[in-house]
Motif scaffolding. Sequence first.
Motif, PDB file in Angstrom:
ATOM      1  N   VAL A  65       0.378 -50.127 -56.139  1.00  0.00           N
ATOM      2  CA  VAL A  65      -0.760 -50.860 -55.585  1.00  0.00           C
ATOM      3  C   VAL A  65      -1.464 -49.984 -54.557  1.00  0.00           C
ATOM      4  N   LYS A  66      -2.812 -50.000 -54.596  1.00  0.00           N
ATOM      5  CA  LYS A  66      -3.593 -49.212 -53.641  1.00  0.00           C
ATOM      6  C   LYS A  66      -3.626 -49.956 -52.302  1.00  0.00           C
ATOM      7  N   LEU A  67      -3.059 -49.328 -51.256  1.00  0.00           N
ATOM      8  CA  LEU A  67      -2.983 -49.953 -49.933  1.00  0.00           C
ATOM      9  C   LEU A  67      -3.469 -48.970 -48.874  1.00  0.00           C
ATOM     10  N   SER A  68      -3.965 -49.507 -47.770  1.00  0.00           N
ATOM     11  CA  SER A  68      -4.249 -48.657 -46.608  1.00  0.00           C
ATOM     12  C   SER A  68      -3.241 -49.041 -45.523  1.00  0.00           C
ATOM     13  N   VAL A  69      -2.359 -48.115 -45.242  1.00  0.00           N
ATOM     14  CA  VAL A  69      -1.208 -48.384 -44.377  1.00  0.00           C
ATOM     15  C   VAL A  69      -1.416 -47.734 -43.015  1.00  0.00           C
ATOM     16  N   THR A  70      -1.187 -48.520 -41.961  1.00  0.00           N
ATOM     17  CA  THR A  70      -1.232 -47.986 -40.597  1.00  0.00           C
ATOM     18  C   THR A  70       0.155 -48.166 -39.993  1.00  0.00           C
ATOM     19  N   ALA A  71       0.809 -47.045 -39.629  1.00  0.00           N
ATOM     20  CA  ALA A  71       2.164 -47.097 -39.077  1.00  0.00           C
ATOM     21  C   ALA A  71       2.344 -45.962 -38.080  1.00  0.00           C
ATOM     22  N   ALA A  72       3.439 -46.031 -37.326  1.00  0.00           N
ATOM     23  CA  ALA A  72       3.731 -45.003 -36.317  1.00  0.00           C
ATOM     24  C   ALA A  72       4.330 -43.758 -36.945  1.00  0.00           C
ATOM     25  N   ALA A  73       5.043 -43.909 -38.063  1.00  0.00           N
ATOM     26  CA  ALA A  73       5.695 -42.762 -38.692  1.00  0.00           C
ATOM     27  C   ALA A  73       5.877 -43.020 -40.184  1.00  0.00           C
ATOM     28  N   PHE A  74       5.862 -41.936 -40.949  1.00  0.00           N
ATOM     29  CA  PHE A  74       6.074 -41.980 -42.397  1.00  0.00           C
ATOM     30  C   PHE A  74       7.035 -40.864 -42.781  1.00  0.00           C
ATOM     31  N   THR A  75       7.850 -41.113 -43.793  1.00  0.00           N
ATOM     32  CA  THR A  75       8.621 -40.013 -44.349  1.00  0.00           C
ATOM     33  C   THR A  75       7.729 -39.297 -45.365  1.00  0.00           C
ATOM     34  N   ALA A  76       8.116 -38.101 -45.760  1.00  0.00           N
ATOM     35  CA  ALA A  76       7.304 -37.305 -46.692  1.00  0.00           C
ATOM     36  C   ALA A  76       7.183 -38.004 -48.038  1.00  0.00           C
ATOM     37  N   THR A  77       8.265 -38.613 -48.523  1.00  0.00           N
ATOM     38  CA  THR A  77       8.215 -39.293 -49.826  1.00  0.00           C
ATOM     39  C   THR A  77       7.361 -40.555 -49.749  1.00  0.00           C
ATOM     40  N   ALA A  78       7.362 -41.222 -48.607  1.00  0.00           N
ATOM     41  CA  ALA A  78       6.517 -42.410 -48.452  1.00  0.00           C
ATOM     42  C   ALA A  78       5.046 -42.010 -48.519  1.00  0.00           C
ATOM     43  N   ARG A  79       4.688 -40.911 -47.883  1.00  0.00           N
ATOM     44  CA  ARG A  79       3.299 -40.425 -47.925  1.00  0.00           C
ATOM     45  C   ARG A  79       2.883 -40.097 -49.357  1.00  0.00           C
ATOM     46  N   GLN A  80       3.765 -39.402 -50.076  1.00  0.00           N
ATOM     47  CA  GLN A  80       3.457 -39.017 -51.454  1.00  0.00           C
ATOM     48  C   GLN A  80       3.240 -40.237 -52.340  1.00  0.00           C
ATOM     49  N   LYS A  81       4.083 -41.253 -52.186  1.00  0.00           N
ATOM     50  CA  LYS A  81       3.981 -42.444 -53.048  1.00  0.00           C
ATOM     51  C   LYS A  81       2.754 -43.280 -52.716  1.00  0.00           C
ATOM     52  N   ILE A  82       2.368 -43.345 -51.450  1.00  0.00           N
ATOM     53  CA  ILE A  82       1.154 -44.086 -51.068  1.00  0.00           C
ATOM     54  C   ILE A  82      -0.080 -43.378 -51.623  1.00  0.00           C
ATOM     55  N   GLU A  83      -0.124 -42.045 -51.504  1.00  0.00           N
ATOM     56  CA  GLU A  83      -1.267 -41.281 -52.032  1.00  0.00           C
ATOM     57  C   GLU A  83      -1.306 -41.291 -53.563  1.00  0.00           C
ATOM     58  N   ALA A  84      -0.136 -41.270 -54.208  1.00  0.00           N
ATOM     59  CA  ALA A  84      -0.073 -41.297 -55.666  1.00  0.00           C
ATOM     60  C   ALA A  84      -0.594 -42.628 -56.210  1.00  0.00           C
ATOM     61  N   ALA A  85      -0.444 -43.703 -55.437  1.00  0.00           N
ATOM     62  CA  ALA A  85      -0.926 -45.011 -55.857  1.00  0.00           C
ATOM     63  C   ALA A  85      -2.413 -45.176 -55.537  1.00  0.00           C
ATOM     64  N   GLY A  86      -3.012 -44.160 -54.896  1.00  0.00           N
ATOM     65  CA  GLY A  86      -4.435 -44.225 -54.576  1.00  0.00           C
ATOM     66  C   GLY A  86      -4.710 -44.788 -53.191  1.00  0.00           C
TER      67      GLY A  86
END
Length: 147
Positions: free
Chosen positions: A120-141
């Motif tokens: 699902v395409k989401l716009s996420v605002t958080a204090a920290a992300f792991t590298a795999t979380a960033r990749q999966k959010i960008e891969a989903a658009g």
Amino acid sequence: MKLDNLAPQPGAKKRKRRVGRGIAAGQGASCGFGMRGQKSRSGRPTRPGFEGGQMPLYRRVPKLKHFPLVNRKSYTVVNVGALAGLAAGTEVTLDSLMAAGIVTQNDGPLKLLGNGDLAVKLSVTAAAFTATARQKIEAAGGSFTIA
């Protein structure tokens, strides 16, 4: 006059102990330090914390297990897979996740981990992300913002 009222005269000074000046001075020869050993040598006092060559306590303590980190940061942790049920285009913050019931209590700033799948395409605002979380959010658009 009582014993507890006695005090030296103002300006009076006790004379310095003169060691090593003969037997008559009372502190001759070994100067009251005994015959042999580290405590009788010149330059004698070891530094504070010295334990005779053994690894001192202040150096060995942090190496051991179960010592908590000082000023440890605690996060409210959410996996990317938990966001899969949200509608597309949703603005994801800690408050929105609490309103949706995905997070039940606020344990500190939001941190996203990469476990699970996200389509699902989401716009996420958080204090920290792991590298795999960033990749999966960008891969989903979607997009992510560090708050």
